[in-house]
Design an enzyme around this catalytic site. Structure first.
Site, PDB file in Angstrom:
ATOM      1  N   LYS A   1       0.823  -1.226   0.000  1.00 30.44           N
ATOM      2  CA  LYS A   1       0.000   0.000   0.000  1.00 30.44           C
ATOM      3  C   LYS A   1       0.846   1.259   0.000  1.00 30.44           C
ATOM      4  O   LYS A   1       0.426   2.278  -0.541  1.00 30.44           O
ATOM      5  CB  LYS A   1      -0.964   0.003   1.193  1.00 30.44           C
ATOM      6  CG  LYS A   1      -0.293   0.093   2.545  1.00 30.44           C
ATOM      7  CD  LYS A   1      -1.287  -0.158   3.673  1.00 30.44           C
ATOM      8  CE  LYS A   1      -0.581  -0.065   5.011  1.00 30.44           C
ATOM      9  NZ  LYS A   1      -1.311  -0.727   6.103  1.00 30.44           N
TER      10      LYS A   1
ATOM     11  N   ARG B   1      -7.690  -0.873  17.093  1.00 28.49           N
ATOM     12  CA  ARG B   1      -8.183  -0.614  15.747  1.00 28.49           C
ATOM     13  C   ARG B   1      -9.090  -1.795  15.411  1.00 28.49           C
ATOM     14  O   ARG B   1     -10.108  -1.949  16.062  1.00 28.49           O
ATOM     15  CB  ARG B   1      -7.028  -0.407  14.747  1.00 28.49           C
ATOM     16  CG  ARG B   1      -7.495   0.312  13.469  1.00 28.49           C
ATOM     17  CD  ARG B   1      -6.359   0.606  12.492  1.00 28.49           C
ATOM     18  NE  ARG B   1      -5.905  -0.594  11.795  1.00 28.49           N
ATOM     19  CZ  ARG B   1      -4.905  -0.599  10.898  1.00 28.49           C
ATOM     20  NH1 ARG B   1      -4.251   0.517  10.608  1.00 28.49           N
ATOM     21  NH2 ARG B   1      -4.548  -1.718  10.293  1.00 28.49           N
TER      22      ARG B   1
HETATM   23  C1  PLP Z   1      -0.408  -1.428   6.769  1.00 31.50           C
HETATM   24  C2  PLP Z   1      -0.629  -2.734   7.428  1.00 31.50           C
HETATM   25  C3  PLP Z   1       0.465  -3.590   7.645  1.00 31.50           C
HETATM   26  C4  PLP Z   1       1.891  -3.219   7.331  1.00 31.50           C
HETATM   27  O1  PLP Z   1       2.373  -2.272   8.248  1.00 31.50           O
HETATM   28  P1  PLP Z   1       3.923  -1.863   8.286  1.00 31.50           P
HETATM   29  O2  PLP Z   1       4.049  -1.143   9.574  1.00 31.50           O
HETATM   30  O3  PLP Z   1       4.156  -0.996   7.115  1.00 31.50           O
HETATM   31  O4  PLP Z   1       4.718  -3.095   8.255  1.00 31.50           O
HETATM   32  C5  PLP Z   1       0.194  -4.833   8.221  1.00 31.50           C
HETATM   33  N1  PLP Z   1      -1.056  -5.196   8.562  1.00 31.50           N
HETATM   34  C6  PLP Z   1      -2.125  -4.400   8.377  1.00 31.50           C
HETATM   35  C7  PLP Z   1      -3.472  -4.874   8.782  1.00 31.50           C
HETATM   36  C8  PLP Z   1      -1.940  -3.135   7.804  1.00 31.50           C
HETATM   37  O5  PLP Z   1      -3.001  -2.339   7.616  1.00 31.50           O
END
Ligand code: PLP
Length: 354
Positions: free
Chosen positions: A37, A130
């Site tokens: 993302k 969350r």
């Molecule tokens: C964005 C996201 C990640 C990745 O997070 P990083 O801190 O960039 O490794 C993993 N799991 C979920 C559910 C996310 O939304």
């Protein structure tokens, strides 16, 4: 050449991914999801993840997963599906993360309609507040119902930390995933295949703590910059400088450092604060808050001071620089994670992989 431009140094990112694949697999985490993302799932950048050995490509948005269809590897939807997108979810994602029984029912229906089986990972909230089941009984009720669904496969459980509540993953917190896994085994005789222990904030525990059941991590930041996100440490064999933003100078002039007339609110509705350094040499670059916030800009030339900016302009103090900058020159910045995210999202920034 057009600017602003984001230069991505392929070798550096590839080395980061390989280092993390090695570190995770040596520590019982056999399934690594590369989170796309941050770069809006640009397929050329996702290709680097795949070459580096990730086992799946994960993204929050279905539009992004759609761009990744040509990769013959699992696609994972990270954000809980919206009711309005379940048909697309079963089509473009092999696996989705879930915490609502109404959504799971809709996914089951959609998968039935599409004639496929869709895999789900149930999320539990271990305190970051969350997404995820918060009450154990709600979780087990969902497990019971999903196990009866014809078109869903219960692939595993997972959690997400250090996102909203900034809760740092500690062994006693993650151990609750072991308990959930065991609970599912005891109550339903079912073995969960995946236990997903979080994101880049869990990486610092690898090699230090025993996390018996965790066999999956979903990593974005750590692959991009080689930093774990609980304490911001650089991991061995990685490099944070693979992402360089370049912007062009459009004006250089000597000006006072404090506005010359009475001041009100700036372009973003804030009351600005100024440090009086006297008359200074300032450079204006063609880059603004519509592309990136000032805090994420890290000038490679350490003598540059980022003074501030507005939607389309950033103002630099270049008085102390050794280099004699001219209008038309290019200024380089290394980026933090938010900087990579914002510049990739700005349609005004070109991405060039070198
Ligand atoms: C964005 C996201 C990640 C990745 O997070 P990083 O801190 O960039 O490794 C993993 N799991 C979920 C559910 C996310 O939304």
């Amino acid at each position: 050449m057009t600017y602003p431009k984001l230069l991505v140094k392929r070798d550096i990112v590839l080395k980061n991914v390989k280092a993390l694949k090695k570190l995770t697999s040596e520590n019982g985490v056999g399934v690594l999801y590369g989170v796309t993302k941050v770069f809006c799932a640009d397929p050329e950048l996702a290709q680097i993840y795949v070459e580096g050995g990730v086992d799946g490509l994960a993204d929050s948005r279905i539009q992004n997963l759609k761009k990744l269809q040509n990769f013959d590897i699992d696609k994972i939807l990270l954000r809980l599906p919206q009711h309005s997108e379940v048909d697309q979810v079963v089509r473009y994602a092999d696996i989705s993360l879930n915490s609502e029984i109404s959504t799971l029912r809709k996914l089951n229906e959609a998968a039935g309609k599409a004639g496929c089986r869709h895999k789900v990972i149930l999320m539990v909230d271990l305190g970051d507040l969350r997404e995820g089941f918060f009450q154990e009984e709600d979780f087990y009720q969902a497990v019971e119902e999903v196990l009866k669904m014809d078109h869903l496969i219960l692939e595993g459980i997972g959690t997400n930390l250090t996102c909203y509540g900034a809760v740092i993953p500690k062994p006693h917190i993650l151990k609750r995933l072991d308990d959930y896994k065991q609970g599912v085994k005891d109550r339903f005789g079912y073995d969960l295949k995946i236990v997903s222990g979080g994101n880049s904030s869990s990486v610092y525990l690898l090699g230090k703590e025993k996390l018996p059941s965790i066999n999956n991590l979903r990593l974005g930041e750590t692959l991009i910059r080689g930093t774990e996100s609980s304490y911001g440490q650089q991991l061995p064999g990685t490099n944070s400088k693979g992402w360089v933003l370049q912007a062009q100078i459009i004006e250089i002039k000597e000006k006072p450092s404090v506005p010359v007339e009475e001041t009100g609110l700036d372009a973003f509705g804030h009351e600005p604060v100024f440090v009086d350094r006297g008359v200074r040499k300032r450079a204006l670059i063609a880059l603004g808050k519509q592309d990136i916030v000032n805090e994420s800009l890290n000038p490679v030339d350490k003598d540059i001071i980022v003074l501030g900016g507005s939607s389309d302009h950033t103002i630099l103090d270049i008085s102390d620089c050794q280099k004699d900058y001219q209008v038309g020159d290019i200024v380089d910045f290394t980026l933090d994670y938010v900087g990579v995210l914002m510049t990739c999202t700005s349609e005004y920034v070109d991405v060039e992989i070198i």
